[in-house]
Design a protein around this motif. Structure first.
Motif, PDB file in Angstrom:
ATOM      1  N   LYS A   1      55.735  11.740   6.949  1.00 12.00           N
ATOM      2  CA  LYS A   1      54.654  11.050   6.238  1.00 12.00           C
ATOM      3  C   LYS A   1      54.016   9.976   7.113  1.00 12.00           C
ATOM      4  O   LYS A   1      52.803   9.777   7.064  1.00 12.00           O
ATOM      5  CB  LYS A   1      55.195  10.433   4.944  1.00 12.00           C
ATOM      6  CG  LYS A   1      55.574  11.465   3.891  1.00 12.00           C
ATOM      7  CD  LYS A   1      56.042  10.779   2.610  1.00 12.00           C
ATOM      8  CE  LYS A   1      56.397  11.812   1.552  1.00 12.00           C
ATOM      9  NZ  LYS A   1      56.879  11.173   0.287  1.00 12.00           N
ATOM     10  N   GLU A   2      54.830   9.285   7.914  1.00 13.01           N
ATOM     11  CA  GLU A   2      54.280   8.265   8.800  1.00 13.01           C
ATOM     12  C   GLU A   2      53.388   8.901   9.862  1.00 13.01           C
ATOM     13  O   GLU A   2      52.328   8.354  10.208  1.00 13.01           O
ATOM     14  CB  GLU A   2      55.396   7.466   9.459  1.00 13.01           C
ATOM     15  CG  GLU A   2      54.931   6.417  10.457  1.00 13.01           C
ATOM     16  CD  GLU A   2      53.996   5.375   9.860  1.00 13.01           C
ATOM     17  OE1 GLU A   2      53.236   4.752  10.636  1.00 13.01           O
ATOM     18  OE2 GLU A   2      54.017   5.174   8.624  1.00 13.01           O
ATOM     19  N   ALA A   3      53.799  10.042  10.391  1.00 14.71           N
ATOM     20  CA  ALA A   3      52.957  10.742  11.360  1.00 14.71           C
ATOM     21  C   ALA A   3      51.622  11.112  10.725  1.00 14.71           C
ATOM     22  O   ALA A   3      50.555  10.966  11.336  1.00 14.71           O
ATOM     23  CB  ALA A   3      53.675  11.990  11.871  1.00 14.71           C
ATOM     24  N   ARG A   4      51.664  11.570   9.481  1.00 20.85           N
ATOM     25  CA  ARG A   4      50.437  11.946   8.778  1.00 20.85           C
ATOM     26  C   ARG A   4      49.541  10.729   8.577  1.00 20.85           C
ATOM     27  O   ARG A   4      48.318  10.812   8.717  1.00 20.85           O
ATOM     28  CB  ARG A   4      50.816  12.562   7.425  1.00 20.85           C
ATOM     29  CG  ARG A   4      49.645  12.990   6.553  1.00 20.85           C
ATOM     30  CD  ARG A   4      49.108  14.321   6.980  1.00 20.85           C
ATOM     31  NE  ARG A   4      48.144  14.849   6.014  1.00 20.85           N
ATOM     32  CZ  ARG A   4      47.475  15.984   6.163  1.00 20.85           C
ATOM     33  NH1 ARG A   4      47.683  16.720   7.239  1.00 20.85           N
ATOM     34  NH2 ARG A   4      46.624  16.393   5.259  1.00 20.85           N
ATOM     35  N   ARG A   5      50.123   9.572   8.263  1.00 21.43           N
ATOM     36  CA  ARG A   5      49.344   8.346   8.078  1.00 21.43           C
ATOM     37  C   ARG A   5      48.611   7.967   9.364  1.00 21.43           C
ATOM     38  O   ARG A   5      47.427   7.612   9.342  1.00 21.43           O
ATOM     39  CB  ARG A   5      50.258   7.191   7.654  1.00 21.43           C
ATOM     40  CG  ARG A   5      50.788   7.261   6.252  1.00 21.43           C
ATOM     41  CD  ARG A   5      51.738   6.095   5.978  1.00 21.43           C
ATOM     42  NE  ARG A   5      51.012   4.834   5.813  1.00 21.43           N
ATOM     43  CZ  ARG A   5      51.086   3.792   6.623  1.00 21.43           C
ATOM     44  NH1 ARG A   5      51.859   3.854   7.713  1.00 21.43           N
ATOM     45  NH2 ARG A   5      50.408   2.687   6.384  1.00 21.43           N
ATOM     46  N   GLN A   6      49.307   8.026  10.481  1.00 20.32           N
ATOM     47  CA  GLN A   6      48.691   7.660  11.751  1.00 20.32           C
ATOM     48  C   GLN A   6      47.583   8.643  12.132  1.00 20.32           C
ATOM     49  O   GLN A   6      46.520   8.233  12.631  1.00 20.32           O
ATOM     50  CB  GLN A   6      49.761   7.607  12.844  1.00 20.32           C
ATOM     51  CG  GLN A   6      50.809   6.525  12.661  1.00 20.32           C
ATOM     52  CD  GLN A   6      50.274   5.124  12.946  1.00 20.32           C
ATOM     53  OE1 GLN A   6      49.172   4.954  13.464  1.00 20.32           O
ATOM     54  NE2 GLN A   6      51.064   4.114  12.603  1.00 20.32           N
TER      55      GLN A   6
ATOM     56  N   PRO B   1      40.718   2.565  12.793  1.00 20.48           N
ATOM     57  CA  PRO B   1      41.147   1.860  11.582  1.00 20.48           C
ATOM     58  C   PRO B   1      42.665   1.883  11.429  1.00 20.48           C
ATOM     59  O   PRO B   1      43.358   2.692  12.040  1.00 20.48           O
ATOM     60  CB  PRO B   1      40.479   2.656  10.457  1.00 20.48           C
ATOM     61  CG  PRO B   1      40.294   4.023  11.025  1.00 20.48           C
ATOM     62  CD  PRO B   1      40.032   3.832  12.494  1.00 20.48           C
ATOM     63  N   THR B   2      43.156   0.984  10.613  1.00 20.88           N
ATOM     64  CA  THR B   2      44.587   0.949  10.321  1.00 20.88           C
ATOM     65  C   THR B   2      44.944   2.120   9.406  1.00 20.88           C
ATOM     66  O   THR B   2      44.081   2.647   8.691  1.00 20.88           O
ATOM     67  CB  THR B   2      44.983  -0.352   9.624  1.00 20.88           C
ATOM     68  OG1 THR B   2      44.341  -0.395   8.335  1.00 20.88           O
ATOM     69  CG2 THR B   2      44.573  -1.569  10.445  1.00 20.88           C
ATOM     70  N   PRO B   3      46.203   2.542   9.404  1.00 18.24           N
ATOM     71  CA  PRO B   3      46.620   3.578   8.448  1.00 18.24           C
ATOM     72  C   PRO B   3      46.359   3.168   7.008  1.00 18.24           C
ATOM     73  O   PRO B   3      46.018   4.019   6.167  1.00 18.24           O
ATOM     74  CB  PRO B   3      48.111   3.728   8.739  1.00 18.24           C
ATOM     75  CG  PRO B   3      48.265   3.307  10.159  1.00 18.24           C
ATOM     76  CD  PRO B   3      47.282   2.198  10.345  1.00 18.24           C
ATOM     77  N   GLU B   4      46.494   1.879   6.712  1.00 23.21           N
ATOM     78  CA  GLU B   4      46.247   1.408   5.349  1.00 23.21           C
ATOM     79  C   GLU B   4      44.780   1.593   4.962  1.00 23.21           C
ATOM     80  O   GLU B   4      44.471   2.013   3.831  1.00 23.21           O
ATOM     81  CB  GLU B   4      46.645  -0.069   5.233  1.00 23.21           C
ATOM     82  CG  GLU B   4      48.135  -0.342   5.345  1.00 23.21           C
ATOM     83  CD  GLU B   4      48.672  -0.234   6.769  1.00 23.21           C
ATOM     84  OE1 GLU B   4      49.899  -0.057   6.928  1.00 23.21           O
ATOM     85  OE2 GLU B   4      47.855  -0.318   7.726  1.00 23.21           O
TER      86      GLU B   4
ATOM     87  N   VAL C   1      45.819  18.918  15.368  1.00 23.65           N
ATOM     88  CA  VAL C   1      46.690  17.861  15.880  1.00 23.65           C
ATOM     89  C   VAL C   1      48.136  18.260  15.596  1.00 23.65           C
ATOM     90  O   VAL C   1      48.521  18.443  14.438  1.00 23.65           O
ATOM     91  CB  VAL C   1      46.390  16.503  15.216  1.00 23.65           C
ATOM     92  CG1 VAL C   1      47.304  15.420  15.795  1.00 23.65           C
ATOM     93  CG2 VAL C   1      44.929  16.117  15.414  1.00 23.65           C
ATOM     94  N   VAL C   2      48.913  18.416  16.635  1.00 25.56           N
ATOM     95  CA  VAL C   2      50.331  18.739  16.460  1.00 25.56           C
ATOM     96  C   VAL C   2      51.027  17.446  16.060  1.00 25.56           C
ATOM     97  O   VAL C   2      51.149  16.523  16.873  1.00 25.56           O
ATOM     98  CB  VAL C   2      50.939  19.317  17.755  1.00 25.56           C
ATOM     99  CG1 VAL C   2      52.397  19.679  17.534  1.00 25.56           C
ATOM    100  CG2 VAL C   2      50.139  20.527  18.226  1.00 25.56           C
ATOM    101  N   HIS C   3      51.490  17.369  14.812  1.00 25.01           N
ATOM    102  CA  HIS C   3      52.055  16.101  14.345  1.00 25.01           C
ATOM    103  C   HIS C   3      53.193  16.347  13.359  1.00 25.01           C
ATOM    104  O   HIS C   3      53.309  17.416  12.775  1.00 25.01           O
ATOM    105  CB  HIS C   3      50.983  15.225  13.703  1.00 25.01           C
ATOM    106  CG  HIS C   3      50.364  15.795  12.460  1.00 25.01           C
ATOM    107  ND1 HIS C   3      49.448  16.827  12.480  1.00 25.01           N
ATOM    108  CD2 HIS C   3      50.524  15.471  11.146  1.00 25.01           C
ATOM    109  CE1 HIS C   3      49.067  17.115  11.257  1.00 25.01           C
ATOM    110  NE2 HIS C   3      49.714  16.307  10.412  1.00 25.01           N
ATOM    111  N   GLY C   4      54.010  15.324  13.229  1.00 25.49           N
ATOM    112  CA  GLY C   4      55.164  15.409  12.333  1.00 25.49           C
ATOM    113  C   GLY C   4      56.377  14.769  12.969  1.00 25.49           C
ATOM    114  O   GLY C   4      56.265  13.863  13.807  1.00 25.49           O
TER     115      GLY C   4
END
Length: 377
Positions: free
Chosen positions: A275-280, A300-303, A325-328
């Motif tokens: 979830k943090e990777a998705r936020r970024q 922008p910030t993740p927030e 984007v390869v993410h996770g």
């Protein structure tokens, strides 16, 4: 693109060696891993902080066995502080010892070829045997900014002249204009001319030239000239396989390479938590959305990204962009990169982790290095 004959091919013969171009896979990585840094500036941060992050990232990449570290030329973008690759590379050279450093790339039509030859000759003198010169034919910005850089509004002319500009640049790097050429008595310094001066001694190295692209033009030209090729998969994923196929089909052995060598730039971001990777990644996607709409700004910030209400078309853009984007988690990123390598056959993967904060970006590369078992720092 005009045909390239034997005379033109001679101008591209020098520069670099196979060992300076081809990397070695480390740990469990299928191919060499490298870093593309855009020197991103997040909201609430300064360009000074972004450049300090770039230094820390280059040192991290060196200590963990990444093969090369490139920076890209962009202009008039508040969230990207890499408008002067040569200046940044000089700074990074002073803080590293072994890792290859280069441009990914310098936009050749924005500059006089002699200026680039002088800049990268200077970099080569600072860090012998460690400098790559990656060249692109796009402006790296919008049309108005490109016109301000080039002092002309005839922008298509610069792109169309790219093969000739490339010939001129490499002749300056090799100091081998033929007799009778208007530039035959002009020399890029530092450069080979110093070896021919009384008492002169010159480094045997000169930066290998790479061609960069996001379509077929540079792929075909790089193949015809026997040069290494870098493809921008991170923003032109649909063209990756066709461009690499065109490069390999067009390839002619040269004094630089006896077989094709292609790397691809890949947007990749790892975090301990999916979830943090998705936020970024969502923050980076919002930044890209604003850029596409002609309103570039700080990342922008993740927030801020989480609070942003995407409309239907914006949501479609977001899903399309993040799909490339390869993410996770580290394992998910490793699996995604392995799959991408199998699908493209790329000889090297160059990872770019765009996010709001420097700590998050540094941590992402650490996690990828751990996932592949790269050497410990």
């Amino acid at each position: 693109m005009p045909p390239v004959g034997a005379r033109e091919r001679h101008a591209y013969a020098g520069g670099g060696s196979v060992d300076e171009i081809r990397g070695t896979a480390r740990g469990r990585a299928p191919v060499p891993l490298s870093v593309l840094d855009l020197v991103t500036v997040g909201a609430g941060h300064t360009a000074t902080e972004a450049l300090r992050t770039s230094v820390a990232l280059s040192r991290l990449a060196e200590s963990r066995g990444f093969h090369r570290f490139w920076v890209a030329e962009h202009h008039s973008m508040p969230g990207v502080a890499s408008s002067s690759p040569a200046v940044i590379l000089a700074h990074l050279a002073a803080h590293t010892e072994r890792i290859r450093l280069g441009s990914g790339g310098v936009m050749l039509p924005n500059h006089a070829p002699l200026v680039i030859a002088e800049q990268f000759g200077t970099l080569e003198a600072m860090a012998p045997g460690r400098i790559d010169l990656g060249l692109g034919r796009a402006p790296g910005t919008d049309g108005a900014t490109a016109a301000a850089l080039r002092r002309t509004d005839r922008l298509n002319e610069g792109a169309d002249d790219f093969p000739q500009q490339l010939t001129e640049l490499i002749r300056f790097l090799d100091d081998d204009f033929p007799d009778g050429h208007p530039y035959a008595r002009i020399h890029a310094v530092p450069g080979p001319v110093q070896a021919t001066s009384p008492g002169g001694v010159q480094s045997p190295h000169r930066p290998p030239v790479w061609l960069l692209g996001s379509s077929g033009f540079s792929a075909r030209l790089a193949g015809m000239l026997g040069l290494p090729f870098a493809f921008a998969h991170h923003f032109s994923a649909q063209n990756t396989v066709p461009a690499l196929d065109l490069y390999r089909d067009s390839f002619r052995p040269s004094a630089v390479l006896d077989a094709p060598y292609a790397l691809i730039g890949v947007a990749a971001f790892a975090a301990e938590d999916e979830k943090e990777a998705r936020r970024q990644v969502k923050a980076a996607a919002l930044n890209m959305l604003r850029l596409r709409r002609g309103r570039p700004g700080l990342v922008p910030t993740p927030e801020e990204a989480e609070a942003y209400e995407f409309g239907p078309l914006e949501e479609e853009f977001f899903e399309s962009w993040t799909a490339n984007v390869v993410h996770g988690t580290p394992d998910q990123v490793r699996s995604g990169l392995d799959d991408l390598h199998k699908r493209t056959g790329a000889d090297e993967l160059m990872l770019t982790a765009n996010a709001h904060g420097g700590e998050a970006r540094l941590r992402s590369y650490e996690l990828v290095a751990d996932a592949y078992g790269l050497p410990a720092a």
